[in-house]
Structures are given as C-alpha cells and as structure tokens.
Design an enzyme around this catalytic site. Structure first.
Site, PDB file in Angstrom:
ATOM      1  N   GLU A  34       0.847  -1.182   0.000  1.00 21.71           N
ATOM      2  CA  GLU A  34       0.000   0.000   0.000  1.00 21.71           C
ATOM      3  C   GLU A  34       0.887   1.237   0.000  1.00 21.71           C
ATOM      4  O   GLU A  34       1.805   1.365   0.818  1.00 21.71           O
ATOM      5  CB  GLU A  34      -0.870  -0.025   1.250  1.00 21.71           C
ATOM      6  CG  GLU A  34      -1.668   1.221   1.523  1.00 21.71           C
ATOM      7  CD  GLU A  34      -2.351   1.144   2.888  1.00 21.71           C
ATOM      8  OE1 GLU A  34      -2.306   2.154   3.614  1.00 21.71           O
ATOM      9  OE2 GLU A  34      -2.899   0.077   3.232  1.00 21.71           O
ATOM     10  N   HIS A  52      -3.586  -6.215  10.761  1.00 23.41           N
ATOM     11  CA  HIS A  52      -4.511  -7.155  10.127  1.00 23.41           C
ATOM     12  C   HIS A  52      -4.477  -8.525  10.785  1.00 23.41           C
ATOM     13  O   HIS A  52      -4.142  -9.521  10.143  1.00 23.41           O
ATOM     14  CB  HIS A  52      -4.175  -7.309   8.642  1.00 23.41           C
ATOM     15  CG  HIS A  52      -4.201  -6.048   7.852  1.00 23.41           C
ATOM     16  ND1 HIS A  52      -3.501  -5.898   6.666  1.00 23.41           N
ATOM     17  CD2 HIS A  52      -4.862  -4.883   8.055  1.00 23.41           C
ATOM     18  CE1 HIS A  52      -3.722  -4.686   6.176  1.00 23.41           C
ATOM     19  NE2 HIS A  52      -4.543  -4.052   7.006  1.00 23.41           N
ATOM     20  N   ASN A  61      -5.711  -6.026   2.009  1.00 20.15           N
ATOM     21  CA  ASN A  61      -6.399  -5.588   3.219  1.00 20.15           C
ATOM     22  C   ASN A  61      -7.632  -6.453   3.429  1.00 20.15           C
ATOM     23  O   ASN A  61      -8.397  -6.701   2.506  1.00 20.15           O
ATOM     24  CB  ASN A  61      -6.795  -4.122   3.093  1.00 20.15           C
ATOM     25  CG  ASN A  61      -5.615  -3.230   2.767  1.00 20.15           C
ATOM     26  OD1 ASN A  61      -4.988  -3.408   1.722  1.00 20.15           O
ATOM     27  ND2 ASN A  61      -5.299  -2.300   3.626  1.00 20.15           N
TER      28      ASN A  61
END
Length: 548
Positions: free
Chosen positions: A404, A489, A527
């Site tokens: 990202e 995460h 994600n």
C-alpha cells in the site's frame, strides 16, 4: 554513521529543533473530560440502553466490528432480536476540541486503549520519539502487546472500521483458494463479495480528480517510482465518501481526511460501520448495543442456551458491575484476537471444554511490514497528504508482496515515500492459556518477520536501485529500516473448517458461532475487511436459513 545526501536533515527548510517544537505542541494533551465515569452510551439510531442483569436474549453478538455488524443486520431482518456487546465506547460525544475523534498528529486521552503512554505505529521522526504520556482511558486504538508483536485493533462501536484507512480490496479470484480453501470461490465472487461491497459503501476514487490534487502527490510519486522499476501500480477502492473529500479539497466542508484523521478515528467522510451496516441494523428496531461491556464467560445454561457473564466498565477500565444474562445463541465477533483469546480461555478453564483442539491455532499477521524511503529533492511528496490511501504496488505473484502506498501526513514536506506491505508469509502462531499468569499467550516469534521483510525487499530494493534512493532509518527506532513489530490485520485463531464447520458453527456446541476475522487462516493477500464482511454474509445466510 554519515548521513546520506538524500537524508531528511534539512526538510523543506525546517530544522529538527523547529519540527520537534511544533510536534510537541501538537502532541500536547487535551483537557480530560469525564475521566473515570461511564461514557455516554448512545449511538444515533441504535438502542444503547445497557443490558440488564438477568436478561434473556435470543441472539447475543460479542463485538460490533465487520462480522458482528453483518450478523446483527441479517438476524434482525430475519425477525430475530439481537443484543450486541461492545468493549469500547459509543464514540458519539465530542471532546474538548468539539470533535469526536483526535487528530493523528495530536493523540490525547481519546487515542489509546487503557495505556499510560501512547504507542504509535510510527514512533519516531527525524530521530525524535513521538510517544507521550496520556491519562488511562478507553481510547479508540488498542496496541495490544504479545511476545514478539503488537496488534493494533479498533475499540468502540464499529470496531476496526473506526481506525483503518478504508482500503476496501477484494482479492484477485485466482488467489482466493489459498485464502479460504474450503469456500467455493464462485459463490463468493458472484454473490457475497458484491453484497459486502454494496453494504460497506465501497467506491473508487475519480482518477481524473486524483491526478490533479496536491493531497495525492505522494501517491503519484509512488506510482512513478513503481512503474519505472517495472511494477504494476493499481488503484484500489475505499469506503471514503469521495464527494466529501472533493469538498474538503475545495475548502467548503470540515476537513477530515485532509486533516490527517485516520488511526484515531475520522470525524466526517469515512463510511465506518456506524454509517453502513450498523445504521441499517438500527433501522430494523431489533438491535440494541451495550458499549463499555466486556464478556468474561460463556457456558452452557441448565435451562438451555448459554449463560454469559459480562462486566460493565468505566472509562478507566474499572468494573462497575458484573451481569449475568442468558442467550439462546452466541456469536463471537470480537475480532481475531478478541475471539481467539476468549475461546482459548473458555476451553482451557472448563467453561466450554468441548471446543476442539483447533481453537487458538492458525493465527497470522497478514504479512504486515512497514518501511519508508528517502526520495530526491526533486520528488517531494507534499505537505498536504490525504490520510485515505488509494493505490498499491502489486508484486504478489513474483515476490509475494502487495505494498500500500501510504500517507505520511505530518503537515510538512518530508520527501519520503511510506508503505505498508502485505506479504505471503507462511508463519502461523497459536494462542494458549497460561494458568500461571491467568492470561492468554501468543506463540509469535519476531524473527518470523524476516520472511515479510525479504518479500517487501523484492519491491523496494529494486526501486531504490533504480531511483538512487535509500531506506529511511528514522521512523521505527535508531537506524531501523523495517516496521516489523506490528500488525494491523490480525487473522485466524478459530479457523473455518477446523475450529468450526464450514459456516462458522463452533465444534462441540450447538448455538455458538465465530463470525469474524478469526475464521481466516492468517492471510488474505490484501487488506482483509472486505473478505471478513463477505464471509460473514455467506455464513450468516446459511445460519439464518438452517438454525433459526
């Protein structure tokens, strides 16, 4: 060690001393309001009357994040009354600055969950520490420490949706069998991913607008460097209201993403669960929520169903009262860590001894690792950076990493590119009960992060070589390149098809379900919250049809 000529010693004419002074004032503590008293438990549209001792409920949902919110909505629309238990606050009462949430650059008592000192993911800048002392408070971001890793989690009605960057990524279909091998990809991609994306309000940025906005200069620099090194640069959807962000850029509304709001909450444009699934659940009139309540025990009740013991806490974490309720069915939706810890303890201490031996296993960090790069002076990344990321670098097939392109919204020019990588790490840890300490431990080894670092290097070593740039060494500690100490995460711990059947029913008990990220064995390649939501949609549809 000599400084590289591209280092940040003289960023934008701002000396280190001047920057630190400015940061110190930004990080000054706000006045504490209502400390030690119960927070106002009211979310617009939701019934937030605290559950009464001795109550009987048809469906009890532990947690208000993605899986729990999906379960509550679908159960309520099927005519089932639902009560949700949330450990965090309702987040509806403004602080002394008139806003619900604190700014990223000004963490205060609202920012961290029951800590005496902040523990920011990016802990240093220009060699100076950024963390500061704060009053103990039930803040929005939990930095939960285990051996070898810190797990960041959202605390409050809306769970992780309150504190993430909104990147709503559906994994490529060809990668799905490695993510959830017992689930049919055809049904996920034809039905449940579209349903989840619609329910979450996922949209894509207007690329023509994006190309010309100062707030995404950092992402355009990231694109240039990625493409010049031969990596695919991909736009990804988000749950932010892009029309609102356009108004932010035009100066016609209160700034939110353009005020650096993200990990401590977003005051305006982001479509958190409070605005989507939970708002729809509230509209049914069948869903109620108890914020600042913590489940401590679930066990079979003599009269059928389950006896659930719940502590109501205040904003210092102290228990005000302990309640016992009976629930026909219980949905564990406290997030990967919360659900795994609770189930592990309940099995080991005899409250739910028939849970199988897969409880606590298959936990992973989604391969998270962070880094920064020091760019040349002719590649400024901008003093204004939107906190909502829009794109990434995809080297999954060749190098096992998706990165990202993340913001670094300091308010000054840093000439820095910043990244959160998701990597194809094979490592999985296990939660176990420690009877000596009375705590649940996690068997994570920090050395396992080397796999993630190597995979991230498959992108950034090549970019640095092509651009003649270097890694930043001032963000995670003295001369430390990699943020290998954390995950945003967490996944796994009650894996689908192992600890549960193929729809989240926990083995050993009828009427107990896991319906959150604990079902996913450690990695989603992107994600994860869209996958968590889509899987919850799939599972609850079957559960409603067959069990209610």
């Amino acid at each position: 060690m000599s400084e590289h000529p591209l280092s940040v010693k003289g960023i934008d004419g701002v000396s280190r001393r001047r920057f630190l002074a400015g940061t110190g004032s930004l990080l000054g503590a706000a006045a504490l309001v209502g400390h030690g008293t119960p927070a106002r438990a009211e979310v617009p549209g939701l019934n937030c009357t605290p559950i009464a001792d001795g109550s009987q409920v048809r469906a009890l949902v532990i947690g208000t994040g993605y899986g729990g919110s999906v379960a509550a909505l679908r159960l309520a629309r099927a005519g089932v009354d639902v009560h949700m238990i949330e450990m965090g606050m309702a987040w509806d009462t403004p602080g002394p600055d008139g806003k619900i949430f604190a700014n990223t650059t000004t963490p205060d008592y609202r920012s961290f969950w029951l800590r005496t000192r902040t523990k920011q993911p990016l802990s240093q800048f220009l060699g100076f520490p950024l963390d500061k002392d704060v009053p103990v408070h039930t803040g929005i971001l939990d930095a939960e420490d285990f051996a070898g890793i810190t797990v960041y989690q959202g605390r409050g009605v809306g769970g992780g949706s309150l504190v993430n960057g909104g990147m709503a990524v559906t994994p490529l279909r060809e990668r799905f069998p490695a993510i959830l091998p017992t689930v049919d990809p055809a049904e996920m991609y034809s039905t449940y991913y579209p349903r989840a994306n619609a329910g979450l309000g996922v949209t894509s940025v207007d690329v023509n607008w994006w190309e010309n906005q100062a707030c995404y200069q950092y992402a355009r620099v990231g694109r240039k460097h990625a493409e010049r090194s031969g990596f695919p640069f991909v736009f990804v959807p988000n749950v932010y209201d892009w029309d609102y962000m356009k108004q932010e850029a035009a100066g016609t509304v209160q700034k939110s993403a353009l005020a650096g709001e993200v990990i401590y909450g977003n005051n305006a444009g982001k479509k958190s669960l409070q605005k989507t699934y939970l708002a729809q659940a509230a509209a049914t009139g069948r869903v109620s929520v108890s914020p600042l309540h913590r489940v401590t025990s679930v066990s079979p009740a003599a009269a059928g169903g389950y006896t659930v013991v719940i502590d109501q806490i205040d904003t210092t974490g102290a228990t005000l009262v302990t309640k016992t309720v009976r629930a026909d069915r219980v949905f564990f939706a406290a997030g990967s860590v919360g659900t795994s810890k609770l189930l592990t303890r309940l099995k080991a201490t005899g409250a739910l001894p028939a849970l199988n031996d897969e409880i606590g296993k298959g936990w992973g960090d989604n391969g998270n690792v962070m880094c920064g790069r020091a760019n040349h002076m002719w590649d400024p990344t901008g003093t204004l950076q939107s906190s909502m990321p829009t794109a990434g670098i995809d080297n999954w097939d060749a190098g096992g990493a998706f990165a990202e392109v993340a913001p670094l919204p300091t308010g000054i020019e840093t000439y820095a590119s910043f990244y959160l990588s998701i990597t194809r790490t094979p490592r999985r840890a296990e939660f176990t009960w420690n009877p000596t300490t009375g705590r649940v431990d996690l068997s994570w080894d920090r050395a396992w992060k080397q796999t993630s670092i190597d995979m991230a290097r498959s992108i950034f070593d090549k970019i640095n070589s092509r651009e003649g740039t270097i890694y930043r060494t001032d963000l995670f500690g003295a001369y430390k390149i990699w943020g290998d100490h954390l995950t945003y995460h967490p996944l796994g711990g009650a894996v689908l098809g192992r600890a549960t059947d193929n729809y989240g029913r926990l083995h050993g008990y009828s009427g107990l379900y896991a319906i959150d990220g604990s079902l996913i064995p450690g990695n989603t390649s992107v994600n994860p919250f869209v996958t968590i939501t889509a899987l919850a949609e799939r599972n609850i549809e079957r559960i409603v049809a067959e069990d209610f």
